[in-house]
Design a protein around this motif. Structure first.
Motif, PDB file in Angstrom:
ATOM      1  N   ARG A 139      -0.186   2.727  -2.982  1.00 26.10           N
ATOM      2  CA  ARG A 139       0.186   1.769  -4.031  1.00 26.10           C
ATOM      3  C   ARG A 139       1.647   1.937  -4.418  1.00 26.10           C
ATOM      4  O   ARG A 139       2.407   0.973  -4.531  1.00 26.10           O
ATOM      5  CB  ARG A 139      -0.700   1.941  -5.262  1.00 26.10           C
ATOM      6  CG  ARG A 139      -0.271   1.087  -6.464  1.00 26.10           C
ATOM      7  CD  ARG A 139      -1.147   1.318  -7.672  1.00 26.10           C
ATOM      8  NE  ARG A 139      -0.600   0.671  -8.842  1.00 26.10           N
ATOM      9  CZ  ARG A 139      -0.824  -0.596  -9.171  1.00 26.10           C
ATOM     10  NH1 ARG A 139      -1.571  -1.348  -8.387  1.00 26.10           N
ATOM     11  NH2 ARG A 139      -0.302  -1.126 -10.255  1.00 26.10           N
ATOM     12  N   LEU A 140       2.057   3.189  -4.618  1.00 26.49           N
ATOM     13  CA  LEU A 140       3.432   3.449  -5.012  1.00 26.49           C
ATOM     14  C   LEU A 140       4.401   3.063  -3.894  1.00 26.49           C
ATOM     15  O   LEU A 140       5.483   2.536  -4.142  1.00 26.49           O
ATOM     16  CB  LEU A 140       3.582   4.929  -5.365  1.00 26.49           C
ATOM     17  CG  LEU A 140       4.701   5.328  -6.318  1.00 26.49           C
ATOM     18  CD1 LEU A 140       4.652   4.516  -7.602  1.00 26.49           C
ATOM     19  CD2 LEU A 140       4.621   6.811  -6.613  1.00 26.49           C
ATOM     20  N   TYR A 141       3.999   3.335  -2.652  1.00 27.16           N
ATOM     21  CA  TYR A 141       4.843   2.960  -1.521  1.00 27.16           C
ATOM     22  C   TYR A 141       5.014   1.437  -1.455  1.00 27.16           C
ATOM     23  O   TYR A 141       6.132   0.936  -1.318  1.00 27.16           O
ATOM     24  CB  TYR A 141       4.239   3.474  -0.218  1.00 27.16           C
ATOM     25  CG  TYR A 141       4.995   3.017   1.011  1.00 27.16           C
ATOM     26  CD1 TYR A 141       6.115   3.711   1.461  1.00 27.16           C
ATOM     27  CD2 TYR A 141       4.599   1.880   1.712  1.00 27.16           C
ATOM     28  CE1 TYR A 141       6.820   3.287   2.576  1.00 27.16           C
ATOM     29  CE2 TYR A 141       5.300   1.448   2.827  1.00 27.16           C
ATOM     30  CZ  TYR A 141       6.411   2.154   3.251  1.00 27.16           C
ATOM     31  OH  TYR A 141       7.108   1.710   4.346  1.00 27.16           O
ATOM     32  N   GLN A 142       3.904   0.719  -1.565  1.00 27.07           N
ATOM     33  CA  GLN A 142       3.963  -0.739  -1.443  1.00 27.07           C
ATOM     34  C   GLN A 142       4.721  -1.379  -2.597  1.00 27.07           C
ATOM     35  O   GLN A 142       5.518  -2.300  -2.399  1.00 27.07           O
ATOM     36  CB  GLN A 142       2.536  -1.308  -1.372  1.00 27.07           C
ATOM     37  CG  GLN A 142       1.703  -0.822  -0.200  1.00 27.07           C
ATOM     38  CD  GLN A 142       2.266  -1.211   1.151  1.00 27.07           C
ATOM     39  OE1 GLN A 142       3.060  -2.141   1.267  1.00 27.07           O
ATOM     40  NE2 GLN A 142       1.861  -0.488   2.188  1.00 27.07           N
ATOM     41  N   ASP A 143       4.483  -0.901  -3.827  1.00 27.35           N
ATOM     42  CA  ASP A 143       5.072  -1.529  -5.014  1.00 27.35           C
ATOM     43  C   ASP A 143       6.518  -1.130  -5.260  1.00 27.35           C
ATOM     44  O   ASP A 143       7.290  -1.899  -5.838  1.00 27.35           O
ATOM     45  CB  ASP A 143       4.250  -1.180  -6.264  1.00 27.35           C
ATOM     46  CG  ASP A 143       2.899  -1.869  -6.298  1.00 27.35           C
ATOM     47  OD1 ASP A 143       2.666  -2.754  -5.450  1.00 27.35           O
ATOM     48  OD2 ASP A 143       2.074  -1.524  -7.170  1.00 27.35           O
ATOM     49  N   VAL A 144       6.884   0.074  -4.853  1.00 23.02           N
ATOM     50  CA  VAL A 144       8.206   0.595  -5.206  1.00 23.02           C
ATOM     51  C   VAL A 144       9.072   0.848  -3.974  1.00 23.02           C
ATOM     52  O   VAL A 144      10.174   0.325  -3.861  1.00 23.02           O
ATOM     53  CB  VAL A 144       8.077   1.896  -6.034  1.00 23.02           C
ATOM     54  CG1 VAL A 144       9.459   2.454  -6.372  1.00 23.02           C
ATOM     55  CG2 VAL A 144       7.284   1.636  -7.306  1.00 23.02           C
ATOM     56  N   VAL A 145       8.574   1.660  -3.038  1.00 26.39           N
ATOM     57  CA  VAL A 145       9.395   2.055  -1.885  1.00 26.39           C
ATOM     58  C   VAL A 145       9.646   0.872  -0.959  1.00 26.39           C
ATOM     59  O   VAL A 145      10.790   0.568  -0.602  1.00 26.39           O
ATOM     60  CB  VAL A 145       8.721   3.209  -1.110  1.00 26.39           C
ATOM     61  CG1 VAL A 145       9.558   3.585   0.111  1.00 26.39           C
ATOM     62  CG2 VAL A 145       8.522   4.419  -2.017  1.00 26.39           C
ATOM     63  N   ARG A 146       8.579   0.191  -0.573  1.00 25.19           N
ATOM     64  CA  ARG A 146       8.718  -0.900   0.398  1.00 25.19           C
ATOM     65  C   ARG A 146       9.517  -2.069  -0.158  1.00 25.19           C
ATOM     66  O   ARG A 146      10.156  -2.811   0.592  1.00 25.19           O
ATOM     67  CB  ARG A 146       7.336  -1.378   0.832  1.00 25.19           C
ATOM     68  CG  ARG A 146       7.359  -2.310   2.026  1.00 25.19           C
ATOM     69  CD  ARG A 146       5.962  -2.691   2.458  1.00 25.19           C
ATOM     70  NE  ARG A 146       5.975  -3.569   3.603  1.00 25.19           N
ATOM     71  CZ  ARG A 146       4.891  -4.139   4.128  1.00 25.19           C
ATOM     72  NH1 ARG A 146       3.699  -3.886   3.591  1.00 25.19           N
ATOM     73  NH2 ARG A 146       4.979  -4.930   5.170  1.00 25.19           N
ATOM     74  N   SER A 147       9.507  -2.228  -1.460  1.00 27.09           N
ATOM     75  CA  SER A 147      10.253  -3.329  -2.077  1.00 27.09           C
ATOM     76  C   SER A 147      11.755  -3.068  -2.096  1.00 27.09           C
ATOM     77  O   SER A 147      12.533  -3.943  -2.461  1.00 27.09           O
ATOM     78  CB  SER A 147       9.755  -3.555  -3.513  1.00 27.09           C
ATOM     79  OG  SER A 147      10.091  -2.454  -4.337  1.00 27.09           O
ATOM     80  N   GLY A 148      12.144  -1.842  -1.720  1.00 29.90           N
ATOM     81  CA  GLY A 148      13.558  -1.518  -1.650  1.00 29.90           C
ATOM     82  C   GLY A 148      14.200  -1.246  -2.987  1.00 29.90           C
ATOM     83  O   GLY A 148      15.422  -1.337  -3.132  1.00 29.90           O
TER      84      GLY A 148
END
Length: 241
Positions: A139-148
Motif C-alpha cells: 500500500r505504501l509503495y503504491q500510494d507513495v513510492v510509485r507515485s514519485g
C-alpha cells in the motif's frame, strides 16, 4: 529494525547497542526535520511503539529519514573496534487504535511480520556490505513510492511476497547503496516457507493495509532488537479506517 546477531553480544554491549540505536534514530529524525519528542512512544521492555504526528510526510520518512539513518549507521560502523550494527527496517501504513496494553490493529501486526520477512533477512545476510535493509508495505509503495512523491525512486524497490505466521502480503525491499539487481539476486537465496502443521500448506491470509502512524521497536524471540515504522496515511488517501 532488527540488529543482526544482537543475541550474541554480551549484556554490556547489548545495552550500549540499544542506546546507540535510539541515539541514531533521534539524530536521523533531527536531521530530517521530524520531532521525535512529538511521537507518542510506548516502551515495552525492549519494545517501543510510537504514533507519529498526523502531518508526518511518508515521502520524507522513506526518503530523507532513511538516508540520514543509513549515514548514521555508516559513521558508527566506521569506528575502530566497534561491533558492527546492521539493521532491518519495516515501514507500513495501516489501522492502529489505542488499546489496554498499548495499540491494536492490522498495522502493528503487519509491521512486525514485515520486519521478520524471510526475504529481508536473506537480503541482509547475503549483502554483507550493507548496513540497512528496508521493506515497505505494498500500500505504501503504491500510494507513495510509485507515485514519485519526494525524491523516491520506485525502481530501487524489489517486490517480495511475504508469508510469516498467519500473515500474507506483498512488500517492497530496498537496500541503500545496493542496486535492485543485487537485491533480486540475494532474494533468490531465500528458503521456501515450511508448510503449516495444521493444514500442510503455507498460510495465505490476506493483508489489510490502512493507516494511522507510528514506529515500533522491540526484541524478537531469538533476541534481536527490532524497530518497525508505521507511516501516516497519504494525504490524498481519504480518511483512515
Amino acid at each position: 529494525m532488527d540488529v543482526e546477531q544482537y543475541s550474541r553480544l554480551d549484556t554490556r554491549t547489548q545495552s550500549a547497542v540499544q542506546s546507540e540505536l535510539v541515539r541514531m534514530l533521534d539524530q536521523a529524525a533531527v536531521r530530517t526535520g521530524l520531532n521525535r519528542a512529538a511521537w507518542t512512544r510506548q516502551p515495552q521492555g525492549d519494545l517501543e511503539f510510537a504514533v507519529l504526528p498526523e502531518a508526518t510526510s511518508e515521502a520524507v520518512l522513506l526518503g530523507r529519514f532513511v538516508h540520514h539513518l543509513a549515514v548514521r549507521l555508516g559513521d558508527r560502523n566506521a569506528r575502530p573496534a566497534a561491533p558492527r550494527v546492521r539493521l532491518r527496517m519495516a515501514v507500513d501504513a495501516g489501522v492502529v487504535a489505542h488499546a489496554a496494553l498499548g495499540h491494536a490493529g492490522p498495522a502493528p501486526v503487519a509491521v512486525a511480520r514485515y520486519v521478520n520477512a524471510p526475504q529481508l533477512k536473506t537480503v541482509l545476510a547475503t549483502l554483507t556490505t550493507a548496513d540497512l535493509a528496508i521493506i515497505v508495505s505494498d500500500r505504501l509503495y503504491q500510494d507513495v513510492v510509485r507515485s514519485g512523491r519526494g525524491d523516491l525512486d520506485p525502481a530501487q524497490y524489489v517486490r517480495a511476497h511475504v508469508r510469516v505466521k498467519e500473515f500474507g502480503g506483498y512488500g517492497w525491499i530496498r537496500v541503500p547503496g545496493h542496486a535492485p539487481d543485487a537485491v533480486r539476486s540475494a532474494m533468490a537465496e531465500t528458503p521456501e516457507p515450511k508448510p503449516s502443521p495444521e493444514t500442510g500448506v503455507p498460510s495465505r491470509t490476506t493483508l489489510s493495509q490502512y493507516v494511522h502512524h507510528g514506529a515500533a521497536v522491540g526484541r524478537d524471540v531469538v533476541g534481536g532488537l527490532t524497530v518497525g515504522l508505521l507511516a501516516p496515511p497519504p494525504a490524498d488517501a481519504g480518511p483512515a479506517r
